[in-house]
Design a protein around this motif. Structure first.
Motif, PDB file in Angstrom:
ATOM      1  N   ASP A 184       1.052  13.076   0.384  1.00 45.14           N
ATOM      2  CA  ASP A 184       1.514  14.215  -0.426  1.00 45.14           C
ATOM      3  C   ASP A 184       0.363  15.106  -0.895  1.00 45.14           C
ATOM      4  OD1 ASP A 184       4.052  13.282  -0.118  1.00 45.14           O
ATOM      5  OD2 ASP A 184       4.127  12.251  -2.068  1.00 45.14           O
ATOM      6  N   HIS A 185      -0.808  14.518  -1.165  1.00 42.79           N
ATOM      7  CA  HIS A 185      -1.899  15.275  -1.771  1.00 42.79           C
ATOM      8  C   HIS A 185      -3.120  15.422  -0.867  1.00 42.79           C
ATOM      9  CE1 HIS A 185       0.493  13.601  -5.146  1.00 42.79           C
ATOM     10  NE2 HIS A 185       0.241  14.779  -5.728  1.00 42.79           N
ATOM     11  N   GLY A 186      -2.992  14.939   0.367  1.00 46.07           N
ATOM     12  CA  GLY A 186      -4.148  15.023   1.258  1.00 46.07           C
ATOM     13  C   GLY A 186      -5.318  14.234   0.724  1.00 46.07           C
ATOM     14  N   GLY A 187      -5.005  13.116   0.046  1.00 43.65           N
ATOM     15  CA  GLY A 187      -6.051  12.335  -0.608  1.00 43.65           C
ATOM     16  C   GLY A 187      -6.698  11.332   0.312  1.00 43.65           C
TER      17      GLY A 187
ATOM     18  N   SER B  24       2.456   7.601   9.462  1.00 42.04           N
ATOM     19  CA  SER B  24       2.801   7.270   8.097  1.00 42.04           C
ATOM     20  C   SER B  24       1.740   7.686   7.110  1.00 42.04           C
ATOM     21  CB  SER B  24       3.059   5.759   7.971  1.00 42.04           C
ATOM     22  OG  SER B  24       1.905   5.045   8.354  1.00 42.04           O
ATOM     23  N   THR B  25       0.494   7.853   7.588  1.00 46.61           N
ATOM     24  CA  THR B  25      -0.587   8.241   6.685  1.00 46.61           C
ATOM     25  C   THR B  25      -0.844   9.733   6.741  1.00 46.61           C
ATOM     26  OG1 THR B  25      -2.209   7.757   8.421  1.00 46.61           O
ATOM     27  CG2 THR B  25      -1.702   5.992   6.860  1.00 46.61           C
TER      28      THR B  25
ATOM     29  N   TYR C 137     -12.695   7.674 -10.661  1.00 50.68           N
ATOM     30  CA  TYR C 137     -11.339   8.221 -10.812  1.00 50.68           C
ATOM     31  C   TYR C 137     -10.412   7.655  -9.729  1.00 50.68           C
ATOM     32  CZ  TYR C 137      -7.476  11.482 -10.313  1.00 50.68           C
ATOM     33  OH  TYR C 137      -6.223  12.030 -10.169  1.00 50.68           O
ATOM     34  N   ARG C 138     -10.906   7.609  -8.485  1.00 47.57           N
ATOM     35  CA  ARG C 138     -10.045   7.125  -7.393  1.00 47.57           C
ATOM     36  C   ARG C 138      -9.707   5.654  -7.585  1.00 47.57           C
ATOM     37  NH1 ARG C 138     -12.786   9.629  -1.857  1.00 47.57           N
ATOM     38  NH2 ARG C 138     -12.413  11.845  -2.305  1.00 47.57           N
ATOM     39  N   LEU C 139     -10.682   4.841  -8.005  1.00 50.62           N
ATOM     40  CA  LEU C 139     -10.407   3.413  -8.191  1.00 50.62           C
ATOM     41  C   LEU C 139      -9.411   3.187  -9.323  1.00 50.62           C
ATOM     42  CD1 LEU C 139     -14.008   1.918  -7.770  1.00 50.62           C
ATOM     43  CD2 LEU C 139     -12.153   1.986  -6.091  1.00 50.62           C
ATOM     44  N   GLN C 140      -9.519   3.975 -10.388  1.00 52.10           N
ATOM     45  CA  GLN C 140      -8.552   3.859 -11.481  1.00 52.10           C
ATOM     46  C   GLN C 140      -7.154   4.256 -10.997  1.00 52.10           C
ATOM     47  OE1 GLN C 140     -10.280   6.397 -14.493  1.00 52.10           O
ATOM     48  NE2 GLN C 140     -11.709   4.803 -15.231  1.00 52.10           N
ATOM     49  N   LEU C 141      -7.086   5.304 -10.171  1.00 48.85           N
ATOM     50  CA  LEU C 141      -5.794   5.748  -9.635  1.00 48.85           C
ATOM     51  C   LEU C 141      -5.197   4.680  -8.714  1.00 48.85           C
ATOM     52  CD1 LEU C 141      -3.669   7.961  -9.449  1.00 48.85           C
ATOM     53  CD2 LEU C 141      -5.034   9.038  -7.626  1.00 48.85           C
TER      54      LEU C 141
ATOM     55  N   LEU D 260       0.811  -1.234   0.000  1.00 50.36           N
ATOM     56  CA  LEU D 260       0.000   0.000   0.000  1.00 50.36           C
ATOM     57  C   LEU D 260       0.835   1.271   0.000  1.00 50.36           C
ATOM     58  CD1 LEU D 260      -2.664  -1.099   2.637  1.00 50.36           C
ATOM     59  CD2 LEU D 260      -2.908  -1.088   0.148  1.00 50.36           C
ATOM     60  N   GLU D 261       2.169   1.137  -0.026  1.00 50.78           N
ATOM     61  CA  GLU D 261       3.030   2.316   0.062  1.00 50.78           C
ATOM     62  C   GLU D 261       2.686   3.382  -0.980  1.00 50.78           C
ATOM     63  OE1 GLU D 261       5.478   4.972   1.547  1.00 50.78           O
ATOM     64  OE2 GLU D 261       5.053   3.022   2.478  1.00 50.78           O
ATOM     65  N   PRO D 262       2.416   3.044  -2.250  1.00 51.88           N
ATOM     66  CA  PRO D 262       2.070   4.094  -3.219  1.00 51.88           C
ATOM     67  C   PRO D 262       0.815   4.883  -2.818  1.00 51.88           C
ATOM     68  CG  PRO D 262       2.624   2.062  -4.359  1.00 51.88           C
ATOM     69  CD  PRO D 262       2.508   1.719  -2.909  1.00 51.88           C
ATOM     70  N   LEU D 263      -0.158   4.178  -2.248  1.00 56.89           N
ATOM     71  CA  LEU D 263      -1.376   4.868  -1.819  1.00 56.89           C
ATOM     72  C   LEU D 263      -1.122   5.711  -0.573  1.00 56.89           C
ATOM     73  CD1 LEU D 263      -4.040   2.026  -2.281  1.00 56.89           C
ATOM     74  CD2 LEU D 263      -3.086   3.599  -3.980  1.00 56.89           C
TER      75      LEU D 263
END
Length: 502
Positions: free
Chosen positions: A426-429, A501-502, A461-465, A417-420
């Motif tokens: 980084d983006h407050g996502g 970490s999150t 969009y989020r699921l594709q990302l 899950l590191e990329p997520l």
């Protein structure tokens, strides 16, 4: 060592000193001489502590009023007696001295000139030394008897019994540090557990810590005051040594059983070998056991060297049920037909002294080697629920994998899950939250949109990302399971690690 005394009556009865009692105080039989002080000072009181035989020849001239004042003050100290030497300065003891001593109820002794004060001093010193020697010799005999009591198998109860016989201080007891009674003698005596207010004279029950190294593990207390405090101190040291010896025996046994349990968990023994090893420790593999796991945050030494089950040494060197030390955890194999509450309550109370936040997990009752293996993981999983006692629900296959401390599940989960996690940081996502909600709603868009309160296009969009960043396909069952395991695995991390970490 207590202060030694010579009774005034013994001094007067010594024929070689030829002393005469001119005035006997009301306590001549019980007045005791602690030392001798020869003085011709105008005011000897600052140099006296009480209990002395004060000797003088009356060399200093005093008025009658001065003699009376001095004798009154000597009686108030109080001294044991006043010895007046005659034949050098005064042919006999002055009448004012005799009358003042009688009025003050102070023992007054006349010493003839041909009996030097030095002879009296030597006699008193010899008597005090003899009493010291006798006391030391008696103490050595008593201490030797206490040691022999332990070596002969009398145990700690035998030591308590012998100590009680020597002290004449009422009941003697061993208490836990919080004051809870562990053992006492006589066993039938009443024990309130409270020392009560200290007497006005400062004398009261003796209470000394029982130490293992620098750790106070118990208290040794007498019911009443005693002058044999040295003997109580010696007994406290013996208790500490015996606790240490018995703890070493129990620790060795617990560590051997712990190795068997660890081998069972890691499947490092065949089932027949595991059954034979368990039987050597009194564990019948076909019987049902609950596995109780306590995980205090303490070093290995504290669990292995300090008696956190203090009542055991007064009953037996063996635990009443199988207890093991597995790494830094305490594991108790509790027969399935026993109520776990008393056992877990006692374990929690004792281990809380070394870790107030200790967690204890209790598994379901199971039989067989496999049952112990599953029960151990259930206990570990429940123990991590927080401070106190927690009863485990049966583990699912997924929960059993996640509870396995040998598998680096949290690290693997973070790697997946590191990329997520990085994108959200980084983006407050909300990619992690979106993925979690999507999986929890069986990968159905409508309930996920409702739960997240987002637009359908936003979810798409989020699921594709998520798929692009992780390289996983959410339409494939295998990839969904990997992502779900990864989310469950990072939940094993402490909250502060995960939030950081999150």
């Amino acid at each position: 060592m207590a202060v030694m005394f010579v009774p005034v009556s013994h001094l007067l009865a010594e024929p070689s000193l030829r002393l005469t009692a001119l005035v006997t105080g009301p306590r001549t039989e019980t007045d005791r001489i602690s030392w001798v002080s020869t003085t011709e000072l105008p005011d000897p009181l600052p140099f006296l502590r009480g209990g002395e035989l004060v000797m003088t020849t009356g060399l200093l001239e005093r008025t009658d009023a001065q003699w009376r004042d001095l004798i009154v003050r000597l009686a108030r100290r109080p001294i044991a007696a006043l010895c007046f030497g005659t034949g050098l300065v005064h042919p006999r003891v002055p009448d004012v001295v005799v009358d003042a001593a009688a009025d003050a109820a102070l023992t007054l002794i006349e010493s003839p000139a041909d009996v030097p004060f030095g002879q009296i001093s030597r006699w008193v010193a010899d008597q005090i030394f003899a009493r010291h020697y006798e006391a030391v010799h008696a103490a050595v005999r008593i201490q030797d008897g206490m040691v022999r009591e332990l070596l002969a198998g009398g145990g700690l109860r035998g030591l308590l019994r012998r100590l009680h016989a020597q002290l004449d201080a009422g009941t003697v007891a061993v208490l836990e540090p919080d004051g809870r009674l562990v053992a006492k003698h006589p066993a039938a005596s009443r024990w309130s557990g409270h020392p009560g207010p200290a007497p006005e004279n400062g004398e009261g029950p003796v209470e000394l810590p029982i130490m293992l190294g620098d750790i106070p593990v118990a208290l040794l207390r007498t019911e009443r005051a005693t002058r044999h405090t040295g003997l109580v101190s010696f007994a406290a040291n013996l208790f500490g040594l015996e606790f240490a010896r018995q703890q070493a025996v129990r620790t060795g046994r617990r560590e051997m059983l712990g190795q068997v349990i660890e081998d069972i968990v890691l499947r490092a023994r065949s089932e027949p070998d595991a059954r034979r090893s368990l039987a050597l420790h009194g564990v019948t593999a076909d019987s049902r056991y609950r596995v109780v796991v306590a995980q205090p945050a303490t070093g290995r030494d504290r669990l292995r060297h300090a008696p956190w089950t203090l009542d055991q040494p007064f009953a037996s060197e063996t635990d009443p049920m199988p207890v093991a030390l597995v790494r830094d955890s305490v594991v108790v194999l509790l027969p399935g037909d026993r109520d776990p509450q008393p056992v877990t309550a006692g374990l929690l109370r004792r281990l809380s002294r070394i870790d107030p936040e200790v967690g204890i997990g209790v598994s379901e009752a199971r039989a067989g080697v496999a049952g112990l293996r599953v029960g151990y993981h259930e206990g570990c999983h429940a123990a991590r629920s927080g401070p106190g006692v927690h009863h485990a629900a049966p583990l699912s296959p997924t929960g059993l994998v996640l509870a396995n401390l040998e598998l680096p599940m949290a690290d693997v989960g973070r790697a997946v899950l590191e990329p997520l996690l990085a994108h959200d940081a980084d983006h407050g996502g909300d990619l992690i939250r979106t993925l979690r909600s999507y999986l929890e709603h069986d990968c159905q868009s409508a309930p996920t949109i409702k739960a997240l309160i987002v637009h359908r296009n936003t979810l798409r969009y989020r699921l594709q990302l998520i798929e692009r960043l992780t390289g996983k396909d959410l339409n494939r069952f295998k990839d969904r399971m990997e992502l779900w395991f990864a989310l469950a695995a990072i939940d094993l991390e402490p909250p502060e690690v995960h939030s950081a970490s999150t």
